[in-house]
Design a protein around this motif. Sequence first.
Motif, PDB file in Angstrom:
ATOM      1  N   ASN A   1       2.200 -18.403  17.520  1.00 25.33           N
ATOM      2  CA  ASN A   1       2.003 -17.833  18.897  1.00 25.33           C
ATOM      3  C   ASN A   1       1.504 -16.388  19.164  1.00 25.33           C
ATOM      4  OD1 ASN A   1       2.809 -20.356  20.012  1.00 25.33           O
ATOM      5  ND2 ASN A   1       5.085 -19.955  19.435  1.00 25.33           N
ATOM      6  N   CYS A   2       0.648 -16.195  19.961  1.00 23.39           N
ATOM      7  CA  CYS A   2      -0.035 -14.769  20.343  1.00 23.39           C
ATOM      8  C   CYS A   2       0.699 -14.146  21.368  1.00 23.39           C
ATOM      9  CB  CYS A   2      -1.388 -15.010  20.378  1.00 23.39           C
ATOM     10  SG  CYS A   2      -2.369 -15.562  19.107  1.00 23.39           S
ATOM     11  N   PRO A   3       0.864 -12.780  21.514  1.00 26.35           N
ATOM     12  CA  PRO A   3       1.363 -12.273  22.535  1.00 26.35           C
ATOM     13  C   PRO A   3       0.503 -11.872  23.381  1.00 26.35           C
ATOM     14  CG  PRO A   3       1.022 -10.650  20.982  1.00 26.35           C
ATOM     15  CD  PRO A   3       0.668 -11.980  20.347  1.00 26.35           C
ATOM     16  N   GLY A   4      -0.803 -12.578  23.485  1.00 25.73           N
ATOM     17  CA  GLY A   4      -1.883 -12.534  24.464  1.00 25.73           C
ATOM     18  C   GLY A   4      -2.749 -13.532  24.416  1.00 25.73           C
ATOM     19  N   SER A   5      -3.860 -13.543  24.700  1.00 26.41           N
ATOM     20  CA  SER A   5      -5.014 -14.321  24.468  1.00 26.41           C
ATOM     21  C   SER A   5      -5.255 -14.570  22.985  1.00 26.41           C
ATOM     22  CB  SER A   5      -6.255 -14.144  25.311  1.00 26.41           C
ATOM     23  OG  SER A   5      -6.667 -12.727  24.793  1.00 26.41           O
ATOM     24  N   TYR A   6      -6.061 -15.670  22.672  1.00 22.01           N
ATOM     25  CA  TYR A   6      -6.592 -15.938  21.227  1.00 22.01           C
ATOM     26  C   TYR A   6      -7.741 -16.554  21.083  1.00 22.01           C
ATOM     27  CZ  TYR A   6      -4.873 -20.691  21.377  1.00 22.01           C
ATOM     28  OH  TYR A   6      -4.659 -22.031  21.733  1.00 22.01           O
ATOM     29  N   VAL A   7      -8.637 -16.627  20.005  1.00 24.28           N
ATOM     30  CA  VAL A   7      -9.802 -17.384  20.017  1.00 24.28           C
ATOM     31  C   VAL A   7      -9.551 -18.079  18.569  1.00 24.28           C
ATOM     32  CG1 VAL A   7     -12.221 -17.287  19.465  1.00 24.28           C
ATOM     33  CG2 VAL A   7     -11.169 -15.659  21.044  1.00 24.28           C
ATOM     34  N   LYS A   8      -9.747 -19.386  18.495  1.00 20.95           N
ATOM     35  CA  LYS A   8      -9.999 -20.052  17.092  1.00 20.95           C
ATOM     36  C   LYS A   8     -10.690 -19.527  16.388  1.00 20.95           C
ATOM     37  CE  LYS A   8      -8.242 -24.567  18.768  1.00 20.95           C
ATOM     38  NZ  LYS A   8      -8.490 -25.809  19.181  1.00 20.95           N
ATOM     39  N   ALA A   9     -10.278 -19.378  15.046  1.00 23.69           N
ATOM     40  CA  ALA A   9     -11.055 -18.894  13.951  1.00 23.69           C
ATOM     41  C   ALA A   9     -10.698 -19.603  12.622  1.00 23.69           C
ATOM     42  CB  ALA A   9     -10.758 -17.339  13.741  1.00 23.69           C
ATOM     43  N   GLY A  10     -11.761 -20.423  12.575  1.00 24.15           N
ATOM     44  CA  GLY A  10     -11.736 -21.322  11.144  1.00 24.15           C
ATOM     45  C   GLY A  10     -10.460 -22.095  11.399  1.00 24.15           C
ATOM     46  N   ARG A  11      -9.420 -21.754  10.485  1.00 26.89           N
ATOM     47  CA  ARG A  11      -8.226 -22.736  10.023  1.00 26.89           C
ATOM     48  C   ARG A  11      -7.067 -21.999  10.828  1.00 26.89           C
ATOM     49  NH1 ARG A  11      -8.174 -25.067   4.101  1.00 26.89           N
ATOM     50  NH2 ARG A  11     -10.005 -26.457   4.471  1.00 26.89           N
ATOM     51  N   GLY A  12      -7.457 -20.716  11.625  1.00 27.03           N
ATOM     52  CA  GLY A  12      -6.509 -19.922  12.110  1.00 27.03           C
ATOM     53  C   GLY A  12      -6.869 -19.548  13.471  1.00 27.03           C
ATOM     54  N   LYS A  13      -6.333 -18.292  13.751  1.00 25.47           N
ATOM     55  CA  LYS A  13      -6.797 -17.717  15.167  1.00 25.47           C
ATOM     56  C   LYS A  13      -6.756 -16.366  15.260  1.00 25.47           C
ATOM     57  CE  LYS A  13      -3.121 -19.944  17.265  1.00 25.47           C
ATOM     58  NZ  LYS A  13      -2.063 -20.280  18.646  1.00 25.47           N
ATOM     59  N   ASN A  14      -7.349 -15.813  16.053  1.00 22.04           N
ATOM     60  CA  ASN A  14      -7.626 -14.359  16.331  1.00 22.04           C
ATOM     61  C   ASN A  14      -6.724 -14.027  17.323  1.00 22.04           C
ATOM     62  OD1 ASN A  14      -8.381 -11.690  16.123  1.00 22.04           O
ATOM     63  ND2 ASN A  14     -10.370 -11.947  16.329  1.00 22.04           N
ATOM     64  N   CYS A  15      -5.404 -13.430  17.222  1.00 27.08           N
ATOM     65  CA  CYS A  15      -4.761 -13.253  18.560  1.00 27.08           C
ATOM     66  C   CYS A  15      -5.258 -11.856  18.918  1.00 27.08           C
ATOM     67  CB  CYS A  15      -3.148 -12.988  18.029  1.00 27.08           C
ATOM     68  SG  CYS A  15      -2.454 -14.559  17.623  1.00 27.08           S
ATOM     69  N   GLN A  16      -5.368 -11.894  20.589  1.00 26.70           N
ATOM     70  CA  GLN A  16      -5.733 -10.564  20.711  1.00 26.70           C
ATOM     71  C   GLN A  16      -4.669 -10.043  21.730  1.00 26.70           C
ATOM     72  OE1 GLN A  16      -9.474 -10.495  23.368  1.00 26.70           O
ATOM     73  NE2 GLN A  16      -9.542  -8.601  23.490  1.00 26.70           N
ATOM     74  N   ALA A  17      -4.355  -8.725  21.693  1.00 26.44           N
ATOM     75  CA  ALA A  17      -3.214  -8.310  22.598  1.00 26.44           C
ATOM     76  C   ALA A  17      -3.603  -8.085  23.912  1.00 26.44           C
ATOM     77  CB  ALA A  17      -3.007  -6.860  21.965  1.00 26.44           C
ATOM     78  N   ALA A  18      -2.489  -8.231  24.942  1.00 25.94           N
ATOM     79  CA  ALA A  18      -2.669  -7.947  26.368  1.00 25.94           C
ATOM     80  C   ALA A  18      -3.108  -6.598  26.368  1.00 25.94           C
ATOM     81  CB  ALA A  18      -1.395  -8.189  26.730  1.00 25.94           C
TER      82      ALA A  18
END
Length: 92
Positions: A36-53
């Motif tokens: 779970n990300c502390p902000g928004s995220y973008v799917k990235a292959g088998r993972g995700k890129n969590c972007q901070a608030a």
Amino acid sequence: MIASGLVVSALFGMALLSAESPANAAPSVLVESGVNCPGSYVKAGRGKNCQAAPEYVDIIYLGENIRESCKPTYTRLNAGDSKWCVKYSEQY
């Protein structure tokens, strides 16, 4: 090859990608899809890129069942079961 401005580190056996962001961009961390990300995220292959608030200038993923404290100037944050250390911007 890693592009300039990117830092790769291993944290609790998991490779994380942290971008040194320009002044207006929020920092981001590449994690597994179940995190779970502390902000928004973008799917990235088998993972995700969590972007901070926007109020965070840095984020560090600790793990799921971690009791570890954050280093000084960072605040511990839970996002579901995921544990993070965040550093707030001085303007907030």
